[in-house]
Design a protein around this motif. Structure first.
Motif, PDB file in Angstrom:
ATOM      1  N   LEU A 106      33.317  -6.394  37.585  1.00 21.66           N
ATOM      2  CA  LEU A 106      34.253  -7.502  37.479  1.00 21.66           C
ATOM      3  C   LEU A 106      34.873  -7.496  36.089  1.00 21.66           C
ATOM      4  CD1 LEU A 106      32.119 -10.292  39.183  1.00 21.66           C
ATOM      5  CD2 LEU A 106      34.073  -9.081  40.174  1.00 21.66           C
ATOM      6  N   ARG A 107      36.133  -7.865  36.023  1.00 21.76           N
ATOM      7  CA  ARG A 107      36.861  -7.848  34.756  1.00 21.76           C
ATOM      8  C   ARG A 107      36.935  -9.269  34.182  1.00 21.76           C
ATOM      9  NH1 ARG A 107      39.594  -4.171  38.201  1.00 21.76           N
ATOM     10  NH2 ARG A 107      40.905  -5.865  38.991  1.00 21.76           N
ATOM     11  N   MET A 108      36.433  -9.426  32.965  1.00 16.03           N
ATOM     12  CA  MET A 108      36.330 -10.734  32.319  1.00 16.03           C
ATOM     13  C   MET A 108      37.319 -10.854  31.166  1.00 16.03           C
ATOM     14  SD  MET A 108      32.947 -12.510  30.553  1.00 16.03           S
ATOM     15  CE  MET A 108      32.875 -11.506  29.071  1.00 16.03           C
ATOM     16  N   GLY A 109      37.986 -12.009  31.095  1.00 15.82           N
ATOM     17  CA  GLY A 109      38.769 -12.381  29.931  1.00 15.82           C
ATOM     18  C   GLY A 109      38.046 -13.489  29.193  1.00 15.82           C
ATOM     19  N   MET A 110      38.210 -13.568  27.883  1.00 17.60           N
ATOM     20  CA  MET A 110      37.477 -14.560  27.095  1.00 17.60           C
ATOM     21  C   MET A 110      38.435 -15.407  26.266  1.00 17.60           C
ATOM     22  SD  MET A 110      34.266 -14.022  24.440  1.00 17.60           S
ATOM     23  CE  MET A 110      33.055 -13.950  25.767  1.00 17.60           C
ATOM     24  N   VAL A 111      38.199 -16.715  26.281  1.00 17.03           N
ATOM     25  CA  VAL A 111      38.928 -17.650  25.427  1.00 17.03           C
ATOM     26  C   VAL A 111      37.961 -18.146  24.369  1.00 17.03           C
ATOM     27  CG1 VAL A 111      40.181 -19.830  25.300  1.00 17.03           C
ATOM     28  CG2 VAL A 111      40.448 -18.357  27.302  1.00 17.03           C
ATOM     29  N   GLY A 112      38.267 -17.894  23.087  1.00 20.69           N
ATOM     30  CA  GLY A 112      37.362 -18.207  21.998  1.00 20.69           C
ATOM     31  C   GLY A 112      36.429 -17.029  21.743  1.00 20.69           C
ATOM     32  N   GLY A 113      35.410 -17.286  20.926  1.00 23.25           N
ATOM     33  CA  GLY A 113      34.418 -16.235  20.696  1.00 23.25           C
ATOM     34  C   GLY A 113      34.840 -15.190  19.689  1.00 23.25           C
ATOM     35  N   GLY A 114      35.715 -15.562  18.739  1.00 27.05           N
ATOM     36  CA  GLY A 114      36.183 -14.618  17.734  1.00 27.05           C
ATOM     37  C   GLY A 114      35.099 -14.205  16.759  1.00 27.05           C
ATOM     38  N   THR A 115      35.467 -13.346  15.827  1.00 27.09           N
ATOM     39  CA  THR A 115      34.532 -12.828  14.829  1.00 27.09           C
ATOM     40  C   THR A 115      33.761 -13.959  14.148  1.00 27.09           C
ATOM     41  OG1 THR A 115      36.008 -10.961  14.411  1.00 27.09           O
ATOM     42  CG2 THR A 115      34.330 -11.427  12.755  1.00 27.09           C
ATOM     43  N   GLY A 116      32.438 -13.852  14.135  1.00 23.59           N
ATOM     44  CA  GLY A 116      31.593 -14.875  13.528  1.00 23.59           C
ATOM     45  C   GLY A 116      31.112 -15.938  14.485  1.00 23.59           C
ATOM     46  N   SER A 117      31.612 -15.926  15.721  1.00 31.38           N
ATOM     47  CA  SER A 117      31.202 -16.923  16.714  1.00 31.38           C
ATOM     48  C   SER A 117      29.857 -16.543  17.320  1.00 31.38           C
ATOM     49  CB  SER A 117      32.251 -17.024  17.826  1.00 31.38           C
ATOM     50  OG  SER A 117      31.726 -17.681  18.961  1.00 31.38           O
ATOM     51  N   PHE A 118      28.880 -17.427  17.203  1.00 30.59           N
ATOM     52  CA  PHE A 118      27.572 -17.181  17.801  1.00 30.59           C
ATOM     53  C   PHE A 118      27.668 -17.126  19.319  1.00 30.59           C
ATOM     54  CE2 PHE A 118      23.811 -19.225  19.772  1.00 30.59           C
ATOM     55  CZ  PHE A 118      22.896 -18.198  19.576  1.00 30.59           C
ATOM     56  N   MET A 119      28.313 -18.151  19.914  1.00 31.02           N
ATOM     57  CA  MET A 119      28.354 -18.227  21.371  1.00 31.02           C
ATOM     58  C   MET A 119      29.180 -17.099  21.984  1.00 31.02           C
ATOM     59  SD  MET A 119      26.261 -20.489  22.154  1.00 31.02           S
ATOM     60  CE  MET A 119      26.518 -20.173  23.890  1.00 31.02           C
ATOM     61  N   GLY A 120      30.213 -16.662  21.281  1.00 27.87           N
ATOM     62  CA  GLY A 120      30.991 -15.539  21.795  1.00 27.87           C
ATOM     63  C   GLY A 120      30.127 -14.310  21.974  1.00 27.87           C
ATOM     64  N   GLY A 121      29.299 -14.021  20.962  1.00 33.02           N
ATOM     65  CA  GLY A 121      28.403 -12.881  21.052  1.00 33.02           C
ATOM     66  C   GLY A 121      27.376 -13.042  22.155  1.00 33.02           C
ATOM     67  N   VAL A 122      26.836 -14.244  22.315  1.00 33.75           N
ATOM     68  CA  VAL A 122      25.854 -14.502  23.376  1.00 33.75           C
ATOM     69  C   VAL A 122      26.462 -14.230  24.744  1.00 33.75           C
ATOM     70  CG1 VAL A 122      24.583 -16.338  24.558  1.00 33.75           C
ATOM     71  CG2 VAL A 122      24.449 -16.125  22.073  1.00 33.75           C
ATOM     72  N   HIS A 123      27.647 -14.761  24.982  1.00 35.78           N
ATOM     73  CA  HIS A 123      28.283 -14.589  26.291  1.00 35.78           C
ATOM     74  C   HIS A 123      28.624 -13.128  26.561  1.00 35.78           C
ATOM     75  CE1 HIS A 123      29.104 -18.692  27.942  1.00 35.78           C
ATOM     76  NE2 HIS A 123      28.778 -19.024  26.698  1.00 35.78           N
ATOM     77  N   ARG A 124      29.086 -12.415  25.552  1.00 38.88           N
ATOM     78  CA  ARG A 124      29.426 -11.005  25.757  1.00 38.88           C
ATOM     79  C   ARG A 124      28.182 -10.178  26.080  1.00 38.88           C
ATOM     80  NH1 ARG A 124      33.509 -12.336  21.796  1.00 38.88           N
ATOM     81  NH2 ARG A 124      32.126 -11.894  20.023  1.00 38.88           N
ATOM     82  N   LYS A 125      27.100 -10.426  25.353  1.00 40.99           N
ATOM     83  CA  LYS A 125      25.860  -9.688  25.607  1.00 40.99           C
ATOM     84  C   LYS A 125      25.283 -10.031  26.972  1.00 40.99           C
ATOM     85  CE  LYS A 125      24.812  -9.582  20.670  1.00 40.99           C
ATOM     86  NZ  LYS A 125      24.054 -10.259  19.580  1.00 40.99           N
ATOM     87  N   ALA A 126      25.247 -11.331  27.274  1.00 35.65           N
ATOM     88  CA  ALA A 126      24.649 -11.771  28.534  1.00 35.65           C
ATOM     89  C   ALA A 126      25.440 -11.281  29.741  1.00 35.65           C
ATOM     90  CB  ALA A 126      24.555 -13.295  28.553  1.00 35.65           C
ATOM     91  N   SER A 127      26.756 -11.349  29.663  1.00 32.75           N
ATOM     92  CA  SER A 127      27.578 -10.931  30.800  1.00 32.75           C
ATOM     93  C   SER A 127      27.471  -9.435  31.052  1.00 32.75           C
ATOM     94  CB  SER A 127      29.044 -11.312  30.565  1.00 32.75           C
ATOM     95  OG  SER A 127      29.561 -10.654  29.421  1.00 32.75           O
ATOM     96  N   ALA A 128      27.159  -8.663  30.011  1.00 30.99           N
ATOM     97  CA  ALA A 128      27.081  -7.206  30.150  1.00 30.99           C
ATOM     98  C   ALA A 128      25.687  -6.725  30.538  1.00 30.99           C
ATOM     99  CB  ALA A 128      27.503  -6.542  28.840  1.00 30.99           C
ATOM    100  N   MET A 129      24.690  -7.594  30.497  1.00 33.95           N
ATOM    101  CA  MET A 129      23.300  -7.166  30.619  1.00 33.95           C
ATOM    102  C   MET A 129      22.990  -6.454  31.927  1.00 33.95           C
ATOM    103  SD  MET A 129      19.824  -9.364  29.900  1.00 33.95           S
ATOM    104  CE  MET A 129      20.269  -9.630  28.180  1.00 33.95           C
ATOM    105  N   ASP A 130      23.549  -6.914  33.032  1.00 33.56           N
ATOM    106  CA  ASP A 130      23.237  -6.328  34.334  1.00 33.56           C
ATOM    107  C   ASP A 130      24.276  -5.319  34.815  1.00 33.56           C
ATOM    108  OD1 ASP A 130      20.710  -7.677  35.044  1.00 33.56           O
ATOM    109  OD2 ASP A 130      21.928  -9.483  34.894  1.00 33.56           O
ATOM    110  N   GLY A 131      25.234  -4.985  33.952  1.00 29.40           N
ATOM    111  CA  GLY A 131      26.184  -3.931  34.279  1.00 29.40           C
ATOM    112  C   GLY A 131      27.175  -4.278  35.370  1.00 29.40           C
ATOM    113  N   MET A 132      27.379  -5.561  35.630  1.00 24.96           N
ATOM    114  CA  MET A 132      28.278  -5.982  36.704  1.00 24.96           C
ATOM    115  C   MET A 132      29.630  -6.466  36.180  1.00 24.96           C
ATOM    116  SD  MET A 132      25.396  -8.175  38.777  1.00 24.96           S
ATOM    117  CE  MET A 132      26.344  -8.453  40.269  1.00 24.96           C
TER     118      MET A 132
END
Length: 379
Positions: A4-30
């Motif tokens: 699935l293709r994801m777009g993100m609003v927010g989560g720029g450099t230095g954002s804690f939650m941006g990094g969390v969401h990117r890592k979590a969404s990628a964890m299962d390879g879907m």
């Protein structure tokens, strides 16, 4: 069969939650991140995109531009859904515009600043048939799901009493120091009418509903705004009543010195009780009227098969915050894939737009109750 293709609003450099969401969404390879409006300017957005190895033309200067531009791309290239990881006041507009333009949504909590905004999104989801996930990530923990299943199957008997607490200490410093850490959390125009209520109280409210399968209907709140210059609550004690007649207590605080992230819940039934603590997230403690106490762990004995499937690694290997977030994304991805495949699942297991409405109502009811000397207020 594709990611699935994801777009993100927010989560720029230095954002804690941006990094969390990117890592979590990628964890299962879907899921893969394909585009984003990461910051308030095009230059900053492209800086973030470059660090994430995204093409420059898929990094946008605003969420409006991203949604408009992605919609014009061929179906085989455009994003499938939008993830919103901005401060509270920037949840509603991106979610609304995404839904109006045919994109599914994953959104951080609280869903909106006002009840009216929350109900608008709920109506849009119903009218469009699009999916909406709210990232109450703690519901993704395997042992939370085990507790929910035990309640659902009647193992604990009739639910009579609940105690939930969410205690942190990072706001114990003066307002100036707090503002330096997360400046928007001290600003009602950006955080909304609730401070700790919005940040951690909504998690406590959602966890109660998720495990018990019934919602809080009335609350009596006594909130604290401790420290010079405080405008929003940073502490609170709440009595609540449930749809099924059960009663409970909730304690939330971000000025509890020494506490890190103490989210815990106890649910008491007529046959037994369960206890779960986020800081010891791989253990569920179960106490019975007529049997010895049990300690349940993921992939261990007496675990339901569908709960066991949530755990990614063998028992004895701790799973926690990121994995719980990833479970929300995996459940959402499985649902969305089934929709795109023409065979939607009936009861997806992730927090929805309805939970978002409940959370915003909870915030406003608590503030109203506190203003009326802790009078009982209906949600």
């Amino acid at each position: 069969m594709r990611k699935l293709r994801m777009g993100m609003v927010g989560g720029g450099t230095g954002s804690f939650m941006g990094g969390v969401h990117r890592k979590a969404s990628a964890m299962d390879g879907m899921i893969e991140l394909v585009c984003g409006a990461f910051s308030s300017t095009l230059e900053k957005s492209r800086e973030t995109g470059k660090s994430l190895y995204l093409p420059e033309d898929r990094c946008y200067g605003s969420f409006e531009e991203m949604i408009r531009s992605e919609k014009q791309l061929p179906e085989g290239e455009r994003m499938d859904f939008v993830t919103i990881v901005t401060p509270n006041h920037l949840h509603f507009e991106p979610a609304k515009i995404a839904l109006e333009n045919g994109f599914h949504v994953v959104c951080d909590k609280p869903m909106t600043l006002t009840v009216e905004e929350a109900e608008t999104l709920e109506k849009l989801v119903k009218e469009t048939g699009l999916l909406f996930a709210l990232t109450h990530n703690y519901t993704g923990n395997a042992m939370v799901k085990q507790a929910r299943k035990m309640v659902e199957n009647g193992e604990l008997g009739d639910i009579r009493k609940i105690h939930v607490q969410y205690l942190q200490g990072w706001m114990a410093a003066e307002l100036s120091e707090q503002a330096a850490i997360k400046p928007w959390r001290a600003d009602p125009s950006k955080s909304g009418v609730g401070g700790s209520l919005a940040d951690i109280g909504t998690h406590a409210d959602n966890l109660v509903s998720y495990i018990t399968g019934t919602r809080i209907t009335e609350i009596a709140a006594d909130l604290g705004r401790i420290g010079e210059g405080r405008v929003l609550d940073n502490d609170g004690n709440i009595l609540f009543r449930m749809q099924n007649g059960a009663k409970g207590t909730m304690s939330i605080s971000q000025i509890a010195v020494g506490e890190e992230n103490d989210l815990s819940i106890r649910v008491y039934g007529s046959k037994g009780s369960v206890q779960w603590n986020q800081e010891d997230s791989t253990r569920l403690y179960v106490k019975w009227v007529d049997k010895p106490e049990q300690t349940l762990t993921p992939d261990g004995n007496a675990i339901y098969d569908d709960v066991r499937a949530v755990s990614r690694i063998p028992k004895g290997h701790p799973e926690g915050y990121l994995e719980a977030f990833a479970t929300i994304y995996r459940s959402f991805a499985e649902h969305l894939m089934s929709v795109l495949d023409g065979h939607p699942v009936r009861q997806p297991d992730y927090p929805s737009v309805h939970d978002g409405v409940q959370g915003v109502r909870f915030i406003h009811a608590a503030v109203k109750s506190d203003a009326e000397n802790s009078a009982w207020v209906s949600l």
